[in-house]
Design a protein around this motif. Sequence first.
Motif, PDB file in Angstrom:
ATOM      1  N   VAL A  31      39.693  42.125  41.261  1.00  0.00           N
ATOM      2  CA  VAL A  31      40.913  42.940  41.110  1.00  0.00           C
ATOM      3  C   VAL A  31      40.606  44.179  40.276  1.00  0.00           C
ATOM      4  CG1 VAL A  31      42.517  41.013  41.337  1.00  0.00           C
ATOM      5  CG2 VAL A  31      41.653  41.614  39.070  1.00  0.00           C
ATOM      6  N   PRO A  32      41.386  45.268  40.466  1.00  0.00           N
ATOM      7  CA  PRO A  32      41.138  46.470  39.667  1.00  0.00           C
ATOM      8  C   PRO A  32      41.556  46.241  38.211  1.00  0.00           C
ATOM      9  CG  PRO A  32      42.622  46.921  41.541  1.00  0.00           C
ATOM     10  CD  PRO A  32      42.493  45.445  41.411  1.00  0.00           C
ATOM     11  N   GLU A  67      46.871  44.018  37.155  1.00  0.00           N
ATOM     12  CA  GLU A  67      48.118  43.525  37.750  1.00  0.00           C
ATOM     13  C   GLU A  67      47.818  42.318  38.599  1.00  0.00           C
ATOM     14  OE1 GLU A  67      49.630  46.866  39.878  1.00  0.00           O
ATOM     15  OE2 GLU A  67      50.418  47.829  38.072  1.00  0.00           O
ATOM     16  N   GLY A  68      48.861  41.658  39.043  1.00  0.00           N
ATOM     17  CA  GLY A  68      48.693  40.554  39.984  1.00  0.00           C
ATOM     18  C   GLY A  68      49.032  39.220  39.361  1.00  0.00           C
ATOM     19  N   VAL A  74      42.624  36.456  34.187  1.00  0.00           N
ATOM     20  CA  VAL A  74      41.535  37.438  34.320  1.00  0.00           C
ATOM     21  C   VAL A  74      41.293  38.135  32.989  1.00  0.00           C
ATOM     22  CG1 VAL A  74      41.024  39.714  35.294  1.00  0.00           C
ATOM     23  CG2 VAL A  74      41.699  37.840  36.805  1.00  0.00           C
ATOM     24  N   LEU A  75      42.384  38.610  32.357  1.00  0.00           N
ATOM     25  CA  LEU A  75      42.218  39.367  31.110  1.00  0.00           C
ATOM     26  C   LEU A  75      41.717  38.469  29.984  1.00  0.00           C
ATOM     27  CD1 LEU A  75      45.137  41.938  31.076  1.00  0.00           C
ATOM     28  CD2 LEU A  75      42.788  42.208  31.834  1.00  0.00           C
ATOM     29  N   ASP A  76      42.196  37.231  29.927  1.00  0.00           N
ATOM     30  CA  ASP A  76      41.724  36.314  28.880  1.00  0.00           C
ATOM     31  C   ASP A  76      40.204  36.140  28.958  1.00  0.00           C
ATOM     32  OD1 ASP A  76      44.188  35.971  27.789  1.00  0.00           O
ATOM     33  OD2 ASP A  76      44.657  34.133  28.909  1.00  0.00           O
ATOM     34  N   GLU A  77      39.720  35.985  30.196  1.00  0.00           N
ATOM     35  CA  GLU A  77      38.274  35.824  30.404  1.00  0.00           C
ATOM     36  C   GLU A  77      37.496  37.048  29.909  1.00  0.00           C
ATOM     37  OE1 GLU A  77      38.122  33.543  34.613  1.00  0.00           O
ATOM     38  OE2 GLU A  77      36.756  35.262  34.375  1.00  0.00           O
TER      39      GLU A  77
END
Lengths: 89, 578
Positions: A31-32, A67-68, A74-77
């Motif tokens: 994802v972007p 987003e999504g 995703v961000l936590d990773e």
Amino acid sequence: MAERTARIASASGLHARPAKIFVEAVTATGVPVTIAVPGGPELNAASILSLMGLGAGHGTEVVLRTEGDDADRVLDELVTLLETDLDAA
Amino acid sequence: MSEVPGSVDAAQPPTTITGVGVSPGRVIGPVRRMAEPVAAPAESEQRDPGRSADDEKARLAGAVDSVVAELGRRAEHAAPDAAAVLSTTAMMAADPTLTAQAGTLIDDGASAERAIWQAAGAIASQLEELGGYMAERVTDVLDVRSRTVAELRGLPAPGVPDSDTPYVLVAVDLAPADTATLRPDLVLALVTSDGGPQSHTAIIARAAGLPAVVAARGADALVDGTEVAVDGGTGTITAPPSEADRAGVVRWQQQQLAQQSFTGDATLSDGTPVELLANVGGGADATAAAEAGAAGVGLFRTEFSFLGSDHEPSVDEQYAQYRPVFDAFAGRKVVVRTLDAGADKPLPFVTDTDEPNPALGVRGFRTTLSSPEVLVHQLEAIARAAADSEAHVRVMAPMISTPAEAERFATVCREAGLETAGVMVEVPSAALSAPAILRRVDFLSIGTNDLTQYTMAADRQLGALSGLNDPWQHAVLRLVAETARAGAERPESVGGPAPVGVCGEAAADPALAVVLLGLGVTSLSMTARALPRVATVLRTVSADDCRRLAALALDSEDAEAARAAVRAELPVLEELGL
């Protein structure tokens, strides 16, 4: 839109080696994702040249956004990765 | 076309190209040319009107894919460190920001070549402005750009050729980055059409024991695959090789085997002992130099432990770099040159890269003006490593111009507990002020590379000036003689005669080594590989011969005449192929 702030843990900042590991991780999410220093422009986090151009040294705060449905995971990773000293790896 | 050794192509008369031999040795092998640097696409270069913007972007994407694949292929065959660098470079080639910016330029009508050139150039300037480590990555971005443009144009990738079989590398000139990627097991000899006797090519070739010829104007006409004979002693390249060339190669190999018997016993024919020392850059070098029979280290270049770092290494890190060198020479002399940053060796934490004239700028000891603490920390690390080892450690400062600078250096050395301090003589003013400088320090070491460059006002990297940039020049020999005399005549009131060594590349030239001793130089320090051949030649001359040949050299008005006059008196050089 999900957002996280992370502090760069790699001893010498987000330079070639840590930047490469981070780009690989961002690319793998599919994802972007954008990255910015506070007040700075949002840059493509999958671009090693943009990351190096950030000039983010050890201890610099950066803001990640995506987003999504899966955005939080995703961000936590990615935050965990940035907060690891990748130079020591 | 198959090569039959010993065959002579009657249709092709032998041609001989002459340059300057900078590293002796005779080999025969096929030419591989280093691809020319990629020329910038014109600012006005538009895409072919027959192709849409999307077609042009697809063309660029195809070229990027090929570059990424090629770098990946090389990474697979590289050592782990080099593989990491290559895969990061591949990531830069396919970078989404770079291709997006190039895409915008293509939309505006630019060709793919021009678009990637301009987009990568803009990113490179941004990184350069950040300075430090990021600025060093600029080279990688520009390398990626050259590779992509070469691919788009259907030209070979720039840089050292990929080859699995041994070859003679022919290039215009080699940059330090090129020489770092040379495979010594594959490169038989180096031939450059540009470059002087003190260029990076020459220095790397001597250190690696590779025969090399520089400033060989006609070498540009050599084509890939041509079999040539290279003689790094006389500076000639012959195509095709003659029977005499083949015999010469065999003779050279036999002599190399015979010379390996050197055990460090260096004397003149009359029994006068000579101090032959090695120039080293780190622990591995020092171990090799000790095995090669060096009586000590005349120049330990410490900047190799600093290069590639964007911050000053800690005292502990420096200690760890110095200790192995000292341990390799327990009980013997090790002369440490303090950090020589600046000019061709910029270091982000002490030097300013914006100087208009870096060779005449803040370099060597002068960096203590802005960063005095770097020297203090380095001396602390040296003193600690010296105290923990058995070596006789001395320190010397580079780029000293005045007695006052020498005194400042001696003072900080004493404060660090280092008893024996000296300075390098690389600037003509230091040579002329040698008597006054020797009232402040204990020894001098002449750096002939820089002394020649500054005396003759000729950049050591410029092939066009290789005639000027020659340590055989009359004025350079005069300055060496003055400096050596200052050492011999130092009054007893300030300590009596002081050692004056030479640690430049000149000491590795056996004929010049004879002259230097005759001028009164007390030690010669050189790349360890040159020790056997210099020792072999010195064994054939007496101290009187050295003085006589030094006088002959000083009587000659130019470098060529001096070299010819001395070589004519040393038939042993011809016999040894030197």
